[in-house]
Design a protein around this motif. Structure first.
Motif, PDB file in Angstrom:
ATOM      1  N   SER A   1     -89.413   4.790  -4.892  1.00 27.99           N
ATOM      2  CA  SER A   1     -89.509   3.465  -5.505  1.00 27.99           C
ATOM      3  C   SER A   1     -89.752   3.642  -7.002  1.00 27.99           C
ATOM      4  CB  SER A   1     -90.652   2.664  -4.887  1.00 27.99           C
ATOM      5  OG  SER A   1     -90.430   2.471  -3.511  1.00 27.99           O
ATOM      6  N   PRO A   2     -88.672   3.766  -7.804  1.00 28.52           N
ATOM      7  CA  PRO A   2     -88.831   4.034  -9.234  1.00 28.52           C
ATOM      8  C   PRO A   2     -89.676   3.000  -9.980  1.00 28.52           C
ATOM      9  CG  PRO A   2     -86.578   4.442  -8.578  1.00 28.52           C
ATOM     10  CD  PRO A   2     -87.257   3.795  -7.403  1.00 28.52           C
ATOM     11  N   PHE A   3     -89.544   1.718  -9.631  1.00 30.60           N
ATOM     12  CA  PHE A   3     -90.325   0.682 -10.322  1.00 30.60           C
ATOM     13  C   PHE A   3     -91.821   0.871 -10.076  1.00 30.60           C
ATOM     14  CE2 PHE A   3     -91.873  -3.901 -10.171  1.00 30.60           C
ATOM     15  CZ  PHE A   3     -92.073  -3.984 -11.537  1.00 30.60           C
ATOM     16  N   ILE A   4     -92.198   1.103  -8.841  1.00 30.35           N
ATOM     17  CA  ILE A   4     -93.612   1.348  -8.532  1.00 30.35           C
ATOM     18  C   ILE A   4     -94.098   2.615  -9.231  1.00 30.35           C
ATOM     19  CG2 ILE A   4     -95.212   2.003  -6.667  1.00 30.35           C
ATOM     20  CD1 ILE A   4     -93.639   0.047  -4.845  1.00 30.35           C
ATOM     21  N   PHE A   5     -93.285   3.662  -9.196  1.00 31.04           N
ATOM     22  CA  PHE A   5     -93.648   4.917  -9.864  1.00 31.04           C
ATOM     23  C   PHE A   5     -93.889   4.676 -11.360  1.00 31.04           C
ATOM     24  CE2 PHE A   5     -92.402   8.848 -12.097  1.00 31.04           C
ATOM     25  CZ  PHE A   5     -93.349   9.715 -11.576  1.00 31.04           C
ATOM     26  N   LEU A   6     -92.988   3.922 -12.009  1.00 31.29           N
ATOM     27  CA  LEU A   6     -93.148   3.661 -13.439  1.00 31.29           C
ATOM     28  C   LEU A   6     -94.404   2.842 -13.726  1.00 31.29           C
ATOM     29  CD1 LEU A   6     -92.220   3.814 -16.365  1.00 31.29           C
ATOM     30  CD2 LEU A   6     -90.757   1.821 -15.918  1.00 31.29           C
ATOM     31  N   MET A   7     -94.663   1.799 -12.939  1.00 34.29           N
ATOM     32  CA  MET A   7     -95.869   0.993 -13.163  1.00 34.29           C
ATOM     33  C   MET A   7     -97.132   1.828 -12.993  1.00 34.29           C
ATOM     34  SD  MET A   7     -94.942  -1.988 -14.180  1.00 34.29           S
ATOM     35  CE  MET A   7     -96.448  -2.955 -13.978  1.00 34.29           C
TER      36      MET A   7
ATOM     37  N   HIS B   1     -85.512   0.671  -5.434  1.00 37.81           N
ATOM     38  CA  HIS B   1     -85.339   1.719  -4.427  1.00 37.81           C
ATOM     39  C   HIS B   1     -84.251   2.672  -4.898  1.00 37.81           C
ATOM     40  CE1 HIS B   1     -87.761  -0.689  -1.733  1.00 37.81           C
ATOM     41  NE2 HIS B   1     -86.991  -1.722  -2.027  1.00 37.81           N
ATOM     42  N   SER B   2     -84.451   3.961  -4.601  1.00 39.88           N
ATOM     43  CA  SER B   2     -83.447   4.971  -4.944  1.00 39.88           C
ATOM     44  C   SER B   2     -83.707   6.208  -4.099  1.00 39.88           C
ATOM     45  CB  SER B   2     -83.525   5.300  -6.442  1.00 39.88           C
ATOM     46  OG  SER B   2     -82.411   6.077  -6.827  1.00 39.88           O
ATOM     47  N   MET B   3     -82.928   7.238  -4.355  1.00 40.30           N
ATOM     48  CA  MET B   3     -83.103   8.531  -3.687  1.00 40.30           C
ATOM     49  C   MET B   3     -83.281   9.596  -4.769  1.00 40.30           C
ATOM     50  SD  MET B   3     -82.763   7.961  -0.367  1.00 40.30           S
ATOM     51  CE  MET B   3     -82.203   9.401   0.508  1.00 40.30           C
ATOM     52  N   LEU B   4     -84.151  10.539  -4.527  1.00 34.92           N
ATOM     53  CA  LEU B   4     -84.346  11.665  -5.426  1.00 34.92           C
ATOM     54  C   LEU B   4     -84.449  12.917  -4.564  1.00 34.92           C
ATOM     55  CD1 LEU B   4     -84.745  12.544  -8.391  1.00 34.92           C
ATOM     56  CD2 LEU B   4     -87.209  12.253  -8.038  1.00 34.92           C
ATOM     57  N   ASP B   5     -83.495  13.812  -4.740  1.00 34.27           N
ATOM     58  CA  ASP B   5     -83.419  15.032  -3.925  1.00 34.27           C
ATOM     59  C   ASP B   5     -83.438  14.707  -2.431  1.00 34.27           C
ATOM     60  OD1 ASP B   5     -83.383  16.607  -6.262  1.00 34.27           O
ATOM     61  OD2 ASP B   5     -85.578  16.627  -6.333  1.00 34.27           O
TER      62      ASP B   5
ATOM     63  N   ASP C   1    -100.318   0.273   0.396  1.00 32.17           N
ATOM     64  CA  ASP C   1     -99.424   0.894   1.369  1.00 32.17           C
ATOM     65  C   ASP C   1     -98.068   1.212   0.759  1.00 32.17           C
ATOM     66  OD1 ASP C   1    -101.450   0.572   3.227  1.00 32.17           O
ATOM     67  OD2 ASP C   1    -100.595  -1.239   4.113  1.00 32.17           O
ATOM     68  N   TYR C   2     -97.710   0.496  -0.300  1.00 34.80           N
ATOM     69  CA  TYR C   2     -96.445   0.736  -0.999  1.00 34.80           C
ATOM     70  C   TYR C   2     -96.557   1.890  -2.001  1.00 34.80           C
ATOM     71  CZ  TYR C   2     -94.980  -3.960   0.576  1.00 34.80           C
ATOM     72  OH  TYR C   2     -94.639  -5.070   1.317  1.00 34.80           O
TER      73      TYR C   2
ATOM     74  N   ASP D   1    -105.442  -6.603 -10.478  1.00 33.41           N
ATOM     75  CA  ASP D   1    -106.707  -6.499  -9.752  1.00 33.41           C
ATOM     76  C   ASP D   1    -106.824  -7.583  -8.675  1.00 33.41           C
ATOM     77  OD1 ASP D   1    -106.894  -8.536 -11.622  1.00 33.41           O
ATOM     78  OD2 ASP D   1    -108.862  -7.951 -12.382  1.00 33.41           O
ATOM     79  N   LYS D   2    -105.848  -8.503  -8.606  1.00 33.26           N
ATOM     80  CA  LYS D   2    -105.815  -9.542  -7.569  1.00 33.26           C
ATOM     81  C   LYS D   2    -104.650  -9.319  -6.600  1.00 33.26           C
ATOM     82  CE  LYS D   2    -107.800 -13.049 -10.663  1.00 33.26           C
ATOM     83  NZ  LYS D   2    -108.815 -12.172 -11.073  1.00 33.26           N
ATOM     84  N   LYS D   3    -104.128  -8.113  -6.556  1.00 38.72           N
ATOM     85  CA  LYS D   3    -102.923  -7.816  -5.765  1.00 38.72           C
ATOM     86  C   LYS D   3    -103.187  -7.919  -4.267  1.00 38.72           C
ATOM     87  CE  LYS D   3    -103.652  -2.790  -5.907  1.00 38.72           C
ATOM     88  NZ  LYS D   3    -104.661  -2.539  -6.912  1.00 38.72           N
ATOM     89  N   PHE D   4    -102.069  -8.083  -3.529  1.00 36.82           N
ATOM     90  CA  PHE D   4    -102.124  -8.065  -2.074  1.00 36.82           C
ATOM     91  C   PHE D   4    -102.678  -6.732  -1.607  1.00 36.82           C
ATOM     92  CE2 PHE D   4     -98.195 -10.968  -2.014  1.00 36.82           C
ATOM     93  CZ  PHE D   4     -98.941 -12.105  -1.768  1.00 36.82           C
ATOM     94  N   GLY D   5    -103.447  -6.725  -0.512  1.00 38.74           N
ATOM     95  CA  GLY D   5    -103.983  -5.489   0.044  1.00 38.74           C
ATOM     96  C   GLY D   5    -102.907  -4.499   0.451  1.00 38.74           C
TER      97      GLY D   5
END
Length: 195
Positions: free
Chosen positions: A110-116, A101-105, A170-171, A162-166
């Motif tokens: 969510s930088p980790f999710i963005f990178l993945m 988690h972070s702030m941008l402007d 939402d994230y 491909d087996k991730k939580f539904g």
């Protein structure tokens, strides 16, 4: 202390272990096409190339045109390549440094999710993402004060595969990696993910 020990024993027993210390040995089980392109994330001054690609790029916090290293603040900026560019992407001891988690402007991100999501975007269909990262409950996951993203053996599977939580969608997670292989090697999770 007892509960930590029990968690450690249960967790450690649940994943396969390999003791190879060579990243090149870890990648030998994959068919390697030398006419391929690799991107090494957080490469430092020298990119790693375990898949023996003849075209290799690196991303870090500086530019080095001579060595084909491009500046990018991973997790905060888009990877500066088009969709479906790379056969292989590698990240050695990087993901634990990408904040969850972070702030941008002034906006929460969510930088980790963005990178993945970005890794998935720039990887070719059938491409491989190789990650090596220290994981819970090992001390290596916590001891470095710059480790802001504590990973577990289930992080990739339950949230990015491909087996991730539904609820992953939402994230903002839009990946569907296939887990090709995943195991512990010297208190690190080694994961091979395919698009």
């Amino acid at each position: 202390l007892y509960s930590f020990y029990m968690t450690y024993e249960i967790f450690y027993a649940s994943l396969p272990k390999k003791t190879s210390t060579s990243v090149e040995d870890l990648s030998k089980s994959f068919i390697i096409n030398q006419d391929s392109t690799t991107l090494d994330l957080g490469c430092g001054r020298v990119q790693r190339n375990p898949f023996k690609s003849n075209n290799i790029h690196g991303l870090d916090l500086f530019d080095d045109v001579v060595n084909n290293i491009h500046k990018c603040s991973l997790g905060f900026e888009a990877i500066p390549f088009p969709d479906n560019t790379f056969n292989f992407i590698t990240a050695f001891d990087l993901l634990e440094h990408i904040p969850r988690h972070s702030m941008l402007d002034g906006v929460p991100i969510s930088p980790f999710i963005f990178l993945m999501n970005e890794i998935y975007r720039v990887m070719k269909p059938g491409g491989i993402f190789l990650s090596q990262t220290p994981i819970y409950p090992f001390v290596e996951a916590f001891q470095d004060p710059t480790h802001t993203n504590i990973m577990t053996s289930d992080t990739f599977t339950l949230y990015f595969s491909d087996k991730k939580f539904g609820l992953s969608e939402d994230y903002g997670i839009n990946t569907s990696y296939k887990i090709v292989d995943q195991y512990i090697n010297h208190r690190h999770l080694i994961a091979f993910l395919s698009k």
